[in-house]
Motif scaffolding. Structure first.
Motif, short mmCIF file in Angstrom:
data_model
loop_
_atom_site.label_atom_id
_atom_site.label_comp_id
_atom_site.label_asym_id
_atom_site.label_seq_id
_atom_site.Cartn_x
_atom_site.Cartn_y
_atom_site.Cartn_z
N LEU A 86 23.71 25.02 10.61
CA LEU A 86 23.70 26.45 10.31
C LEU A 86 22.95 27.25 11.36
O LEU A 86 23.43 28.30 11.82
N GLU A 87 21.78 26.77 11.74
CA GLU A 87 20.99 27.53 12.72
C GLU A 87 21.72 27.70 14.05
O GLU A 87 21.69 28.79 14.64
N PRO A 88 22.42 26.68 14.57
CA PRO A 88 23.22 26.92 15.78
C PRO A 88 24.31 27.96 15.58
O PRO A 88 24.62 28.72 16.51
N ASP A 89 24.90 28.02 14.39
CA ASP A 89 25.92 29.04 14.12
C ASP A 89 25.34 30.44 14.11
O ASP A 89 26.00 31.41 14.49
N LEU A 90 24.10 30.56 13.67
CA LEU A 90 23.47 31.89 13.56
C LEU A 90 22.84 32.35 14.88
O LEU A 90 22.54 33.53 15.03
N TYR A 118 29.42 18.35 11.04
CA TYR A 118 29.68 17.36 12.09
C TYR A 118 28.52 17.20 13.08
O TYR A 118 28.34 16.13 13.66
N ARG A 119 27.77 18.28 13.32
CA ARG A 119 26.73 18.21 14.34
C ARG A 119 25.56 17.34 13.91
O ARG A 119 24.67 17.04 14.72
N SER A 120 25.56 16.87 12.66
CA SER A 120 24.56 15.91 12.20
C SER A 120 25.00 14.47 12.41
O SER A 120 24.20 13.54 12.21
N LEU A 121 26.26 14.27 12.81
CA LEU A 121 26.78 12.93 13.03
C LEU A 121 26.60 12.55 14.50
O LEU A 121 26.72 13.39 15.39
N LYS A 122 26.32 11.28 14.73
CA LYS A 122 26.06 10.81 16.09
C LYS A 122 27.01 9.66 16.44
O LYS A 122 27.19 8.73 15.65
N GLU A 123 27.58 9.75 17.65
CA GLU A 123 28.43 8.67 18.11
C GLU A 123 27.60 7.38 18.24
O GLU A 123 26.47 7.40 18.73
N GLY A 124 28.14 6.29 17.78
CA GLY A 124 27.44 5.02 17.82
C GLY A 124 26.64 4.75 16.57
O GLY A 124 26.42 3.59 16.21
N GLU A 125 26.19 5.81 15.91
CA GLU A 125 25.47 5.67 14.65
C GLU A 125 26.38 5.87 13.45
O GLU A 125 26.26 5.18 12.43
N ASN A 126 27.28 6.86 13.56
CA ASN A 126 28.17 7.19 12.45
C ASN A 126 29.64 6.90 12.73
O ASN A 126 30.44 6.82 11.79
N TYR A 127 30.00 6.79 13.99
CA TYR A 127 31.40 6.56 14.31
C TYR A 127 31.53 5.98 15.72
O TYR A 127 30.62 6.07 16.55
#
Length: 413
Positions: free
Chosen positions: A60-64, A313-322
């Motif tokens: 949210l904060e990046p969107d704002l 999505y920005r809380s997901l990390k490559e290698g950790e979640n996918y």
């Protein structure tokens, strides 16, 4: 069958399809090894703003940030100018994606253009039903606020292309994490992302790992608004090759694209996706809303490389979640997963915990509520403006109010 009855049945079918499809929810699970869980020991649902803070910080904060960077508070005039821009400058088809939403005294009301897209307004209506349901069942308290909601799958506020004097809430946009980390705009679009509400999927789905089929699985639809060579079509083509058949079980269950020629296959309910070890996620018209459902399954998520995102999505990390792939390397990527079961099981467990914690209907609604709180804080006069708006508001009222204020300002000069 009478024509009126037939029309009503078809309309009901289309409305239901927006909310649930056979692909997403089985009416009855027949495989005894598929376990559906509604609890996750050691993990609780996010039920407060404090619980959601990691998600809010990442998303949210990046969107704002673009709106806070303006260096001044927004005012009702910015909001009224936004509606004027929509009505006079936007292309007509874009106007038919939006709704003007008022929440006052915990009651949500909305207005849309008479020719608004029915599937867009159904999405807004479903959000309204969810909000009111949690007001009643959980005592959720929304701020008094007025905003514009985009019911389309793609963002609409692109500076220099489509003017937006105030934030627009929407479901998807594209994101450049590297640019954002460097202090540059993270997106070409200033839309604030709103949770998708019309695909409820509250449960966690388990299947014995040792029984899972060791292939990458995908069942998807292809629709007219997608590029004819979208990732779904390209992956499906790879799946028909000799090399692809070794590691892929992919298919298109519905084809509504006139340029795509493909043999369709039956849909597979989401619960039954758990029988495969690797689950492929590919973009739809924008970010694929099915990702939340895949995260809830105890299989590894293999995600197509894409900058399209939903609100979380920005809380997901490559290698950790996918694990990432595209059509050029999907066979190599999947072959490389063999023998990595312990790592992939740990990944699946993290994803189920994330989905359970943050992606329930209530947690999504709470995220929206906090978004409205922080959106409202961008304005210096929202409370006073809310008092002016009549219960039976329409776009005409807002445009007339803007004209009154413009004339008043000109007269003061």
């Amino acid at each position: 069958m009478p024509k009126l009855l037939l029309a009503l049945l078809l309309a009901a079918t289309r409305a239901t399809a927006i909310l649930h499809t056979d692909l997403f929810n089985a009416t009855k699970v027949t495989d005894p090894d598929i376990v559906i869980r509604k609890e996750l020991p050691g993990v609780s649902r996010a039920a407060t703003e404090e619980d959601l803070e990691p998600l809010l910080r990442d998303n949210l904060e990046p969107d704002l940030r673009p709106w806070k960077a303006k260096g001044r508070p927004l005012t009702k005039m910015d909001f009224l100018n936004f509606l004027h821009e929509i009505d006079t400058q936007w292309m007509e088809y874009r106007r038919h994606f939006i709704a003007v939403v008022l929440i006052r005294n915990n009651v949500m009301k909305w207005w849309a253009y008479p020719k608004a897209r029915g599937w867009c307004t159904r999405r807004v209506k479903f959000i309204e039903e969810q909000f009111h349901g949690f007001v009643e069942s959980r005592g959720l308290k929304f701020p008094d606020v007025v905003y514009v909601m985009n019911g389309y799958d793609k963002p609409l506020c692109e500076p220099g292309v489509t003017n937006c004097s105030a934030p627009l809430f929407t479901f998807d946009k594209r994101w450049n994490a590297t640019a954002y980390a460097a202090g540059l705009p993270g997106s070409a679009h200033d839309d604030v992302l709103h949770p998708v509400m019309n695909h409820p999927f509250e449960e966690l789905i388990d299947y014995p790992w040792e029984k899972k089929i060791e292939k990458g699985f995908m069942r998807v639809g292809v629709y007219a608004a997608m590029p004819f060579n979208c990732s779904r079509v390209l992956i499906n083509k790879v799946g028909q090759t000799k090399a692809g058949r070794e590691v892929l079980d992919v298919g298109i269950y519905q084809n509504r694209h006139w340029k795509v020629k493909v043999k369709t296959v039956p849909p597979v309910p989401m619960e039954e996706h758990a029988r495969w070890k690797w689950l492929l996620n590919t973009d739809g018209q924008s970010a694929s809303w099915r990702l939340a459902k895949l995260l809830a399954i105890n299989s590894a998520v293999i995600k197509h490389r894409s900058d399209a995102i939903e609100y979380y999505y920005r809380s997901l990390k490559e290698g950790e979640n996918y694990i990432s792939f595209d059509y050029t390397d999907v066979v190599k990527v999947l072959k490389g997963l063999r023998g990595r079961d312990a790592e992939l099981q740990a990944m699946a467990a993290r994803n189920q915990a994330f989905a359970y914690r943050y992606l329930s209907q209530f947690s999504r609604t709470l995220y929206a509520k906090v978004s409205f709180d922080r959106y409202k804080a961008l304005f210096s006069d929202m409370d006073d403006f809310i008092k002016e708006i009549p219960d039976d508001f329409s776009l005409e009222w807002f445009l007339n109010r803007r004209q009154e204020l413009v004339e008043k300002q000109q007269g003061a000069r």
